[in-house]
Scaffold this active site. Structure first.
Site, PDB file in Angstrom:
ATOM      1  N   HIS A   1      37.168  39.551  40.864  1.00 47.83           N
ATOM      2  CA  HIS A   1      36.700  40.371  41.967  1.00 47.83           C
ATOM      3  C   HIS A   1      36.076  39.517  43.055  1.00 47.83           C
ATOM      4  O   HIS A   1      35.307  40.009  43.869  1.00 47.83           O
ATOM      5  CB  HIS A   1      35.667  41.394  41.467  1.00 47.83           C
ATOM      6  CG  HIS A   1      36.244  42.395  40.522  1.00 47.83           C
ATOM      7  ND1 HIS A   1      36.481  42.117  39.205  1.00 47.83           N
ATOM      8  CD2 HIS A   1      36.644  43.678  40.709  1.00 47.83           C
ATOM      9  CE1 HIS A   1      36.986  43.193  38.608  1.00 47.83           C
ATOM     10  NE2 HIS A   1      37.101  44.140  39.497  1.00 47.83           N
TER      11      HIS A   1
ATOM     12  N   GLU B   1      49.104  49.022  43.206  1.00 45.79           N
ATOM     13  CA  GLU B   1      48.922  48.458  44.541  1.00 45.79           C
ATOM     14  C   GLU B   1      50.224  48.077  45.221  1.00 45.79           C
ATOM     15  O   GLU B   1      50.416  48.335  46.406  1.00 45.79           O
ATOM     16  CB  GLU B   1      48.015  47.217  44.490  1.00 45.79           C
ATOM     17  CG  GLU B   1      46.542  47.507  44.322  1.00 45.79           C
ATOM     18  CD  GLU B   1      46.170  47.875  42.907  1.00 45.79           C
ATOM     19  OE1 GLU B   1      47.058  47.831  42.038  1.00 45.79           O
ATOM     20  OE2 GLU B   1      45.000  48.211  42.672  1.00 45.79           O
TER      21      GLU B   1
END
Lengths: 402, 479
Positions: free
Chosen positions: A207, A138
């Protein structure tokens, strides 16, 4: 109309403020067009906009509708029903068709179509080069987006889950937000960073991050949160066209919301709030998924005789303090309902900003309902207890209105 | 190991192999066509038997659903004889071996280093290199000298308290200038921070350097960055950003943009041996290889990352061997040999552009100066080591010997050049020092494309504070 300028942050236009204030007092049934301040800018794109007597005429129609608040609904505009993720996709397709420098990348966005199907079909339409699958890194693919943006492209960077973009914090904070400034304006970074975030259904703590809380301090960034198919499409388009780096927060639980949106092209203003339900007794400020908990609580409150004004703040950085202030001046009571944790979230900053600016108008301390300061647990009853539930909102309104 | 186990396992291997192999899959892994001929990277065609999609991977995913009837049939089809089998795996065929062999952690010999000039400035016999014209050669030399003098004088200026910070490129002048000389102005440069020579080569003036170091109102960065954080969009030199190795993925993105535009240009990014430890290094090289992006990754292996020597930075043979791990062509070059650096970058650039591939160049050199003005490297390394590289291995002297050997340069040219550069620099510093600092408005501009209301408000409050208490604020900042 000042919106015709190419600037993205245009807090100075007085006409805009006047229009914004007028539009914010309209009921929810008011036309989508009344909220979309940048219709004139949208009219500049000749591609997908149906011509009706040329650009000037269109701008004039838009201005007229805005100033006199004639709902577009009654002008017989065509609508089509979409789910929120489809609305996001429509925005991507329209912008990618209109501007060849726009491209999308992230993990599994290409052939797989995206983990929430936002980019489904785009790779077939635009090719591998414009819908790019990246390896799992990322920080580095965000960096790649920064470099491409500095060179002249307009990347849309997807984090498969917003939480993963914590790995990209270095690039976002030190480069994305900074390089326009430190280069003396020589290089601009018109990226859009987007992805699903927020507390979902038993996705586990990693998450369920609320990144707006961590990113809000970064100078140079803009942050918006979408909550309906209408504003999702409008905000996505505005974010892509913005010259600033914009973080667009989508919510994992809202992708399947259904709404009828205009066939015609429109964009939403990045810096504006959305008036969800006008009222008199208390201003409830919320965004993203909590908007729905608030509206659910509002039904109960109305039955009990309260009249809450519900504002979806949408713009998390900067806050639209003008419209928020007008509401506070009217109701004198504020309740903030957010999904961020109690410590250091959007609510905390919003509270401080309201106290700084509107202290004299408050008849009661500002209340802020936030998630617990815990990692989000997996077990369903525990997870439910972590976030704000409608019952708490009802109780808070009762308390604040005493 | 029991013979029955060996037999069974080879039987299983054969069965697995045969499930994957079908006539249509007996294709060689095709080398992709040059990227400039098509807008989309060529994608290998799958057989009609495989379940559609555009990925080689699909052929592997299909194998669990294959019937055992197919496995039993054509077991010996096109396979090597005996017990050695092949596996058609994503990426190409893999041969099986019965011996268990671990790849060694290092080669017996280190990767060779390309050089053109020996220590005495004579071309090594048999050396192949990119020729340079006399004009180019002299320009390279004088820019190397200019860089050296600029570094010396700015360093002194910091010691005198006239600027707050500086870092030199002493010992790396050949890397700076020779690599820049091998590029075109369309190539995009993404520096770490020890490459001002590239900017110098491209036309940044000594005055412009001084303006940035003093952070005055003529600084293109508008006084917002520390010294040595130069940037010029006009000269395609991306503004220096302090975090290590963040520019590597930027370079991939910039190269990606060039690829989309189909431009005859590449991106080049510089970093040190320390930078190769960052995650961004790994991912950027990986991405660039996967995306076939035209970028040159130039590693200045100068032996030290502040106080960390390379032995504590990595255990690989420098940076060059890592190219292979990413599927990237790489070369090791003598970083103190201007002609070698020039040739390597020139060739790397051509390969990057015409073949659409990234190249890794590792230049071996030495950081003669301290890491920066905040460092005293004698604390962690021997003084005689520094002296040796500063004198016996000086890239400028070595190159000068070659230039003088060609009859292109004399001692009087030398002193003339040094005097004029020194004079120009001292002038530039004086001018830059006297120039006013940027006005207060520049504190709040360029955070966004236009100033938002909250920043406008903050500016107003700041101005009010300054008006009320002018004595508490610097007098020379224009409000």
């Amino acid at each position: 109309m000042a919106a015709a300028s190419s600037s993205s942050l245009h807090a100075t236009a007085a006409a805009l403020h006047g229009v914004g204030a007028a539009a914010s007092s309209k009921p929810r049934a008011a036309a989508p067009g009344a909220r979309s301040v940048r219709v004139a800018a949208a009219a500049r794109r000749s591609g997908s906009v149906r011509a009706r007597g040329g650009m000037v005429a269109r701008a004039a129609v838009a201005v007229t509708c805005l100033v006199f608040c004639i709902p577009f609904f009654f002008c017989g505009r065509l609508l089509h029903e979409v789910l929120l993720f489809e609305a996001l996709r429509e925005a991507l397709i329209e912008e990618m068709k209109a501007d060849p420098t726009v491209y999308v990348f992230g993990e599994d966005v290409g052939h797989y179509g995206g983990s929430y199907k936002v980019t489904k079909g785009l790779a077939e339409m635009f090719g591998d080069l414009r819908v790019l699958d990246t390896p799992i890194a990322e920080n580095s693919f965000t960096g790649m987006g920064v470099g491409a943006a500095m060179k002249g492209l307009r990347p849309i960077i997807e984090g498969m889950n917003m939480g993963f973009l914590l790995l990209a914090y270095n690039q976002i904070s030190n480069n994305c937000g900074m390089l326009h400034y430190t280069s003396g304006g020589q290089f601009k970074i018109p990226v859009v960073i987007r992805g699903p975030g927020g507390v979902g259904r038993q996705l586990g703590a990693e998450h369920s991050q609320r990144l707006e809380s961590y990113f809000q301090s970064i100078p140079g960034l803009q942050m918006v949160a979408c909550s309906t198919p209408y504003n999702a499409k409008g905000l996505m388009k505005a974010a892509i066209r913005s010259e600033n780096p914009v973080v667009l927060f989508e919510h994992v639980l809202l992708y399947n919301l259904k709404e009828k949106i205009p066939d015609e092209e429109y964009i939403c203003c990045l810096e504006d709030v959305e008036m969800v339900r006008p009222g008199e007794h208390v201003t409830i400020l919320t965004y993203s998924r909590m908007r729905y908990h608030v509206m659910q609580a509002a039904k109960t409150q109305v039955n009990k005789g309260y009249d809450p004004e519900v504002i979806d703040i949408r713009s998390l950085k900067p806050f639209d303090l003008h419209t928020i202030g007008n509401s506070i001046k009217k109701t004198n009571r504020v309740l903030i309902v957010e999904e961020c944790m109690r410590t250091g979230g959007i609510g905390a900053s919003l509270r401080a900003a309201i106290i700084d600016n509107f202290w004299d108008y408050l008849d009661a301390p500002i209340m802020c309902l936030s998630s617990q300061d815990v990692p989000t647990p997996y077990a369903a009853p525990l997870e439910d207890a972590t976030v704000v539930q409608p019952a708490q909102i009802v109780a808070a309104v009762e308390q604040i209105c005493q | 190991m029991a013979p029955w186990l060996v037999r069974t396992s080879s039987q299983l291997a054969r069965r697995a192999a045969s499930r994957l192999l079908s006539p249509s899959q007996h294709r060689r892994h095709r080398a992709p066509a040059p990227w400039i001929l098509c807008s989309v990277p060529p994608v290998p065609r799958t057989s009609p038997a495989a379940g559609g999609g555009l990925r080689e991977f699909c052929s592997v995913r299909g194998f669990t659903g294959e019937s055992s009837a197919a496995a039993a049939a054509t077991a010996e089809d096109g396979l090597a004889g005996g017990d050695l089998q092949e596996l058609d795996f994503p990426g190409g065929k893999v041969s099986f071996v019965a011996e268990m062999n671990f790849l060694p952690e290092s080669q017996r010999e280190r990767i060779n280093c390309y050089r053109v000039l020996d220590d005495d400035g004579r071309t090594v016999s048999g050396s192949k290199f990119q020729e340079v014209s006399k004009d180019m050669a002299l320009k390279m030399y004088s820019e190397m000298v200019t860089l050296q003098i600029m570094d010396t004088i700015f360093y002194e200026a910091q010691r005198q308290g006239r600027i707050s910070f500086y870092l030199t490129s002493h010992g790396e002048e050949a890397i700076n200038i020779a690599s820049a000389a091998a590029l075109s102005m369309d190539d995009i440069v993404l520096p770490q921070y020890r490459e001002p020579g590239v900017l110098l080569w491209r036309g940044f003036t000594l005055q412009e350097f001084a303006n940035q170091c003093f952070g005055n109102s003529l600084d293109y960065g508008k006084g917002r960055q520390m010294p040595i954080h130069y940037g010029s969009n006009r000269l395609n030199y991306f503004t220096v950003s302090s975090p290590i190795a963040t520019q590597l993925p930027h370079a991939v993105g910039a190269a990606y943009s060039l690829k989309m535009d189909k431009k005859e240009a590449c991106a080049i990014t510089y970093f040190g041996d320390g930078g190769t430890s960052e995650g961004d290094f790994h991912a950027a090289l990986n991405f660039a290889a996967v995306m076939e992006a035209p970028v040159i990754f130039f590693c200045r292996n100068n032996g030290w990352a502040i106080s960390t020597p390379t032995a504590e930075q990595f255990r690989s043979d420098g940076a060059v061997v890592r190219g292979l791990a990413y599927g990237m062509r790489s070369i090791r070059v003598d970083g103190n040999d201007a002609l070698a650096v020039y040739s390597a970058v020139h060739t790397a650039r051509e390969m990057a552009i015409t073949e659409g591939r990234p190249i890794l160049v590792e230049a071996l050199t030495y950081r003669v100066g301290h890491h920066s003005t905040s460092d005293d490297s004698t604390k962690y390394r021997p003084v005689d080591e520094i002296e040796h590289w500063r004198t016996a291995r000086d890239p400028i002297s070595r190159y000068r010997k070659w230039v003088q050997g060609n009859g292109w340069w004399s001692d009087s040219d030398e002193s003339e050049l040094r005097n004029s550069v020194r004079h120009e620099l001292l002038q530039a510093i004086q001018v830059a020092e006297r120039m006013p600092k940027p006005p207060l408005t520049e504190l709040f501009t360029d955070v966004y494309d236009e100033i938002p209301s909250n920043l406008r408000e903050q500016e107003r409050l700041l101005r009010d504070a300054i008006k009320k208490h002018p004595a508490d604020y610097p007098a020379d900042v224009h409000v």
